[in-house]
Scaffold this active site. Structure first.
Site, PDB file in Angstrom:
ATOM      1  N   LYS A   1       0.242   5.606   6.143  1.00  0.00           N
ATOM      2  CA  LYS A   1      -0.491   6.276   5.175  1.00  0.00           C
ATOM      3  C   LYS A   1      -1.402   7.265   6.133  1.00  0.00           C
ATOM      4  CE  LYS A   1      -2.177   7.830   0.176  1.00  0.00           C
ATOM      5  NZ  LYS A   1      -2.170   7.127  -0.784  1.00  0.00           N
TER       6      LYS A   1
ATOM      7  N   ASN B   1       2.476   4.559  -8.793  1.00  0.00           N
ATOM      8  CA  ASN B   1       1.929   3.792  -8.146  1.00  0.00           C
ATOM      9  C   ASN B   1       2.180   2.551  -7.907  1.00  0.00           C
ATOM     10  OD1 ASN B   1       0.954   5.157  -6.605  1.00  0.00           O
ATOM     11  ND2 ASN B   1      -1.317   5.454  -7.487  1.00  0.00           N
TER      12      ASN B   1
ATOM     13  N   GLY C   1       1.329  13.258  -1.236  1.00  0.00           N
ATOM     14  CA  GLY C   1       1.049  13.251  -2.388  1.00  0.00           C
ATOM     15  C   GLY C   1      -0.899  14.490  -2.572  1.00  0.00           C
ATOM     16  N   GLY C   2      -1.157  13.967  -3.467  1.00  0.00           N
ATOM     17  CA  GLY C   2      -2.982  15.183  -3.407  1.00  0.00           C
ATOM     18  C   GLY C   2      -3.600  13.579  -2.091  1.00  0.00           C
ATOM     19  N   MET C   3      -3.465  12.730  -1.830  1.00  0.00           N
ATOM     20  CA  MET C   3      -4.409  11.908  -0.494  1.00  0.00           C
ATOM     21  C   MET C   3      -4.143  11.619   0.550  1.00  0.00           C
ATOM     22  SD  MET C   3      -6.772  10.465  -2.112  1.00  0.00           S
ATOM     23  CE  MET C   3      -6.947   8.748  -1.486  1.00  0.00           C
TER      24      MET C   3
ATOM     25  N   LEU D   1       8.002   9.351   4.290  1.00  0.00           N
ATOM     26  CA  LEU D   1       9.095   9.155   2.898  1.00  0.00           C
ATOM     27  C   LEU D   1       7.995   9.753   1.754  1.00  0.00           C
ATOM     28  CD1 LEU D   1       7.702   5.852   4.182  1.00  0.00           C
ATOM     29  CD2 LEU D   1      10.180   6.157   3.479  1.00  0.00           C
TER      30      LEU D   1
ATOM     31  N   ASP E   1      -6.066   4.090  -9.989  1.00  0.00           N
ATOM     32  CA  ASP E   1      -4.813   5.426 -10.662  1.00  0.00           C
ATOM     33  C   ASP E   1      -3.854   4.108 -10.811  1.00  0.00           C
ATOM     34  OD1 ASP E   1      -3.538   8.056  -8.005  1.00  0.00           O
ATOM     35  OD2 ASP E   1      -4.497   7.816 -10.007  1.00  0.00           O
TER      36      ASP E   1
END
Length: 989
Positions: free
Chosen positions: A38, A136, A18-20, A15, A131
């Site tokens: 995730k 988000n 990102g950075g995480m 999907l 964040d």
């Protein structure tokens, strides 16, 4: 990982990333439901401290159970991979929704209330998100709002105090470690000042970030910006962003106050809880548009001056506390209550007197006004129309007042079934005012008293016809009338509410902002009126007369340049633009920005200066549509079409009647290969009764890419007999025919277009059509004919555009000496031109180098074009990539050549109908064959020959292509006969 299993989750598709970490859609085989998985990024997973901290804080977030928070089902590990199993959502993030500009007001309020509900629930559970940002916040297809990604969440100090006896927990609460660990993964653009400074955090950091989100939803723009993270964080800590209503006047004052309170640098002045924000949002949603938002203070609290509906300020309001909810007032004595009541009554009376003195609700910044024709009771007809132009020019200097354009007035008159030259009496101006959604109209009068003249100006409310502001001035003689009108205009601005510093900064005396000559101003006014009614050619003699009467009339030179540019007389246009630039200090600041922007765009070609001027223009006049249009053109020059589209959407929002913005936005979407969006913009323009040759050409391009012959023909039929449409649409049809190899048909269409241009005395258009045909003939190998057309073009009008195209055609046709001569002339003429030096000249000189068998030099020359080659160019679309591909072919590097030709094939919205778009298929076939990819080469040859299935058979490059394809097929047949293969290859190749 697709189709693999992690524990009891079947991975279905990726999907996002990102950075995480990376997120996949999966299926929970145990509970039989869709989920989102995730996985923590390798960088975080490899750090034991960060990994444990992430798991601990994710567990805290997983305890949250609220309809506006994405549910975390499970935190787990599988073969060393840390993952979260979350609720699967179908819809869009706020980032996607805001991409097209500000959200509709009611939609914004609904989302904002939902987010504040979710944050309030998280904060009450002792969890800070840290964040909060557009990406988000998710809006599902059924309208539900969900806060995502509590991956950076942390427990508040109170909630985590029990953990601090553990050394690892103590480390987790050390904010110094935090800034070097997970906090570094936060999004800089959404950080609070305390977060940017590495200080301890509480729930108010989320409220600041939420304020940034609200700001973006309301304006479509970010409040804080910077080229680097350091500059961005410095902006957050030190700078105050523009007021939201300065960027989007349609939002109410109440919402602006909520946003500004969220964005207080000092968190003590910020909202204390998300619940307080939600309460103010709810009041705002239910309040009438004329009421200020009620305070969310509990019963018994002292009402603020805002709640009393007065214009009085207080120290607390100035400190940003006008919406400070839930604050308990101190105990009061009866005397203090009585005193407060007396003050309130006094303020109320003062407010009533103030409103009565104004006779209408106050004028607010950026409100629009319509300037009516003057009532002229003198015997001097020179004042008819002229003084209206003078007032419009004077008010047009102001960033506080926005004067409705003549084009918008003309459109309104058309809707009113009145002729375009209808006099703007008070009654007509008032109706135009209402139709253009303006706040007021300005009516003026001039009367004669002996040798003196009396000037009167009134700004009247469109709806009530009540006077909002007025001003008077006296002129001691006819020649002093313009001075008096300017003085009255500045007094009117002051009475409308514009500050004295603003008037001083943006209030050049009218004789300097326009002209001291009434006769010159009269000619200018008549010329502008005729341009609006009958077109540029009708107004041209009057504008020329204006600059003859006053050679220092900068505004008239600027209009004269625009007329010449619209008539494709670029040489004369640049002369006029240069004169305007030299006189740029004799206009108002807004007009100066326009003159400077045009000069650096059209005359010198300095993109960086043009861009800086556009940015300064937006800063000083945030409600202007034109600078955003100009900034978009610079983005297009760099091939940054998504940024261009953003600016153009905002330009159209500010001026829904701007036809250049619609056609440019169509092109930007087309270049992004978003053809449906491009067609939607065309229909939107039509709905606003906007029509222009540029819109028709943009729609023709889209139809060409879609191979929609019916629409192309309909556009051609509609353009017949219309000046500007017939010849230019005819050229587009000729280019389309040439793209498919129908060269004889293309030549006939070019000939017809040249005839139309000649009949209109449009020499520069005729020259450009000849140069365009020269380019096509050179590309297909008809070198002698190409040289003839190029020299014909140069003989008619050797303007820079004609020189550039002719020079390239001559280089392709083998006349390197003549091509080089023209290139040197262009280089001397545009020594600092960004596109000339970075795109046009490198392409011409690289073509010369290829013909001279110096491919390495060509490749080196074309390095300068890399930043610009995806730009839409009137010179030659993506030609640098095409020439670079030819250079790699010449040097024997098939794979690199293939990569260049694929650029053209992958970007049909940029290449459009340029013949190189079709020839790229042939050159790709040659590159693949050179690379040893014979089967792919056959496919590419077939693609080209399919495009040219109806092509004229005698075209040199087509004959070569057929011979090459036949030889390649022959080689394929002999591959299974090794004893014949080598000889056949040598003979064929």
């Amino acid at each position: 990982m697709i189709n693999s299993t992690v524990k009891h989750y079947l991975i279905l598709e990726k999907l996002g990333e990102g950075g995480m970490g990376v997120v996949y859609q999966a299926y929970d085989t145990r509970l039989e439901r869709p989920v989102a998985l995730k996985f923590l990024s390798d960088k975080l997973a490899d750090d034991p401290g960060l990994r444990q901290r992430f798991l601990r804080e994710a567990r805290a977030a997983s305890a949250l159970n609220h309809p506006n928070i994405c549910t975390i089902y499970e935190i787990g590990e599988d073969n060393g991979q840390v993952f979260l199993a979350m609720e699967f959502l179908d819809g869009k993030t706020l980032k996607d929704l805001v991409r097209d500009g500000p959200l509709p007001y009611q939609h914004l309020l609904k989302i904002a209330e939902d987010v504040s509900d979710g944050l309030e629930a998280a904060h009450k559970a002792g969890v800070i998100h840290r964040d909060v940002k557009l990406a988000n916040i998710f809006v599902t297809k059924n309208g539900a709002t969900k806060i995502l990604d509590f991956g950076l969440a942390k427990k508040t100090q109170q909630e985590s105090r029990a953990e601090t006896s553990d050394p690892e927990s103590a480390l987790a609460n050390d904010e110094t470690h935090l800034t070097s660990g997970l906090a570094a993964l936060g999004t800089a653009a959404y950080m609070s000042p305390e977060q940017a400074l590495g200080r301890s955090l509480d729930n108010r950091t989320d409220l600041f970030s939420f304020g940034i989100v609200l700001y973006e939803m309301a304006t479509g723009q970010a409040p804080f910006r910077g080229d680097t993270t350091g500059v961005l964080l410095l902006s957050i800590v030190q700078e105050t962003p523009p007021a939201p209503r300065a960027l989007n006047p349609d939002i109410p004052e109440g919402l602006q106050k909520i946003i500004q309170k969220c964005l207080e640098k000092d968190r003590e002045l910020r909202y204390r809880t998300a619940g307080e924000i939600r309460t103010d949002l709810q009041h705002l949603r239910t309040a009438s548009a004329s009421e200020s938002i009620p305070s969310s203070e509990p019963p018994g609290a002292q009402p603020s001056s805002e709640a009393a509906g007065t214009a009085v300020t207080s120290p607390e309001r100035d400190a940003g506390r006008s919406l400070d909810s839930g604050r308990k007032p101190p105990a009061r004595s009866f005397l203090r209550v009585a005193s407060s009541a007396a003050v309130a009554i006094a303020l109320l009376i003062a407010g009533i007197l103030f409103l009565r003195s104004r006779n209408a609700h106050s004028f607010t910044p950026h409100d629009k006004v319509v300037v009516a024709d003057f009532t002229n009771t003198t015997d001097d007809t020179i004042f008819d129309g002229t003084l209206r132009q003078a007032v419009a020019t004077d008010l047009g200097q102001s960033p506080f007042v926005y004067v409705v354009s003549n084009r918008a007035i003309s459109d309104a008159l058309k809707q009113m079934a009145k002729p375009a030259d209808a006099r703007l009496t008070r009654e007509v101006a008032r109706e135009v005012c209402l139709r253009t959604n303006s706040r007021a109209y300005v009516a003026g009068s001039i009367t004669e008293d002996g040798q003196q003249y009396q000037i009167a100006l009134e700004a009247l409310n469109c709806e009530t016809d009540a006077i909002i502001a007025s001003a008077r001035a006296r002129a001691a003689g006819r020649n002093a009338v313009i001075v008096a009108v300017g003085n009255a205009g500045q007094d009117l601005r002051r009475d409308l509410g514009e500050s004295l510093p603003s008037i001083q900064q943006h209030g050049k005396p009218l004789m300097e902002a326009t002209t001291s000559s009434l006769e010159a101003l009269q000619a200018f006014t008549e010329g502008q009126t005729l341009r609006q009614q009958q077109g540029d050619e009708a107004g041209l003699p009057y504008i020329k007369r204006a600059v003859e009467l006053d050679p220092n009339f900068a505004q008239a030179y600027a209009v004269l340049g625009t007329i010449y540019q619209n008539l494709a007389q670029n040489g004369l246009a640049n002369q006029a633009f240069t004169s305007a630039y030299q006189l740029r200090n004799r206009v108002g600041e807004r007009e100066r920005y326009l003159i400077e922007s045009t000069y650096f765009e059209s005359v010198t070609g300095e993109a960086s200066k043009a861009r800086q001027i556009a940015e300064n223009w937006i800063r000083d006049f945030p409600g202007d549509a034109m600078p955003r249009f100009r900034l978009a053109r610079q983005d297009e020059n760099l091939g940054q079409y998504d940024q261009a589209a953003l600016q153009l959407r905002e330009s159209i929002r500010l001026d829904p009647n701007s036809y250049p913005a619609y056609s440019s936005l169509m092109m930007a979407y087309m270049q992004l290969n978003k053809l449906d969006e491009s067609k939607a913009i065309y229909e939107a323009a039509k709905a606003h009764h906007i029509d222009s040759e540029y819109l028709s050409r943009a729609r023709f391009y889209v139809a060409f890419i879609e191979r929609d012959d019916r629409t192309m023909q309909a556009l051609l039929d509609a353009g017949k007999g219309k000046p500007g449409y017939e010849d230019r649409l005819g050229v587009e049809a000729a280019l389309a025919a040439a793209y498919f190899g129908r060269l004889a048909e293309a030549e006939k269409m070019f000939s017809q277009a040249i005839g139309v241009a000649n009949s209109m005395n449009a020499k520069e258009s005729a020259a450009e059509h000849n140069a365009g045909l020269a380019f096509i003939e050179a590309e297909v190998g008809n070198t002698r004919i190409a040289r003839t057309y190029a020299e014909t073009a140069l003989a008619i009008s050797p303007n820079p555009s004609v020189k550039a195209r002719s020079s390239l055609a001559l280089a392709q046709a083998g006349d390197e000496v003549r091509a080089e001569q023209l290139a040197d002339e262009l280089g001397s003429q545009y020594p600092v031109g960004t596109i000339m030096q970075g795109y046009t000249l490198p392409t011409i000189r690289a073509t010369i180098a290829i013909n001279r068998k110096s491919p390495a030099k060509a490749i080196e020359l074309l390095e300068a074009a890399l930043p610009y080659e995806l730009a839409m160019s009137s010179f030659a679309n993506e030609q640098p990539a095409y020439e670079r591909g030819l250079a790699y072919l010449e040097s024997g590097d098939g794979p690199k050549a293939a990569a260049e030709f694929r650029k053209l094939i992958a970007n049909p919205g940029v290449v459009t109908s340029s013949i190189t778009g079709a020839l790229a298929h042939l050159q790709l076939a040659r590159a693949e064959q050179m690379s040893g990819n014979r089967e792919q080469a056959k496919t590419d040859y077939q693609d080209f020959l399919a495009l040219w299935k109806d092509a004229d058979p005698n075209i040199p490059i087509l004959q070569q292509a057929k011979a090459e394809y036949t030889a390649l097929n022959r080689l394929s047949e002999l591959r299974h006969q090794p004893h014949n293969y080598s000889a056949a290859r040598n003979g064929a190749l």
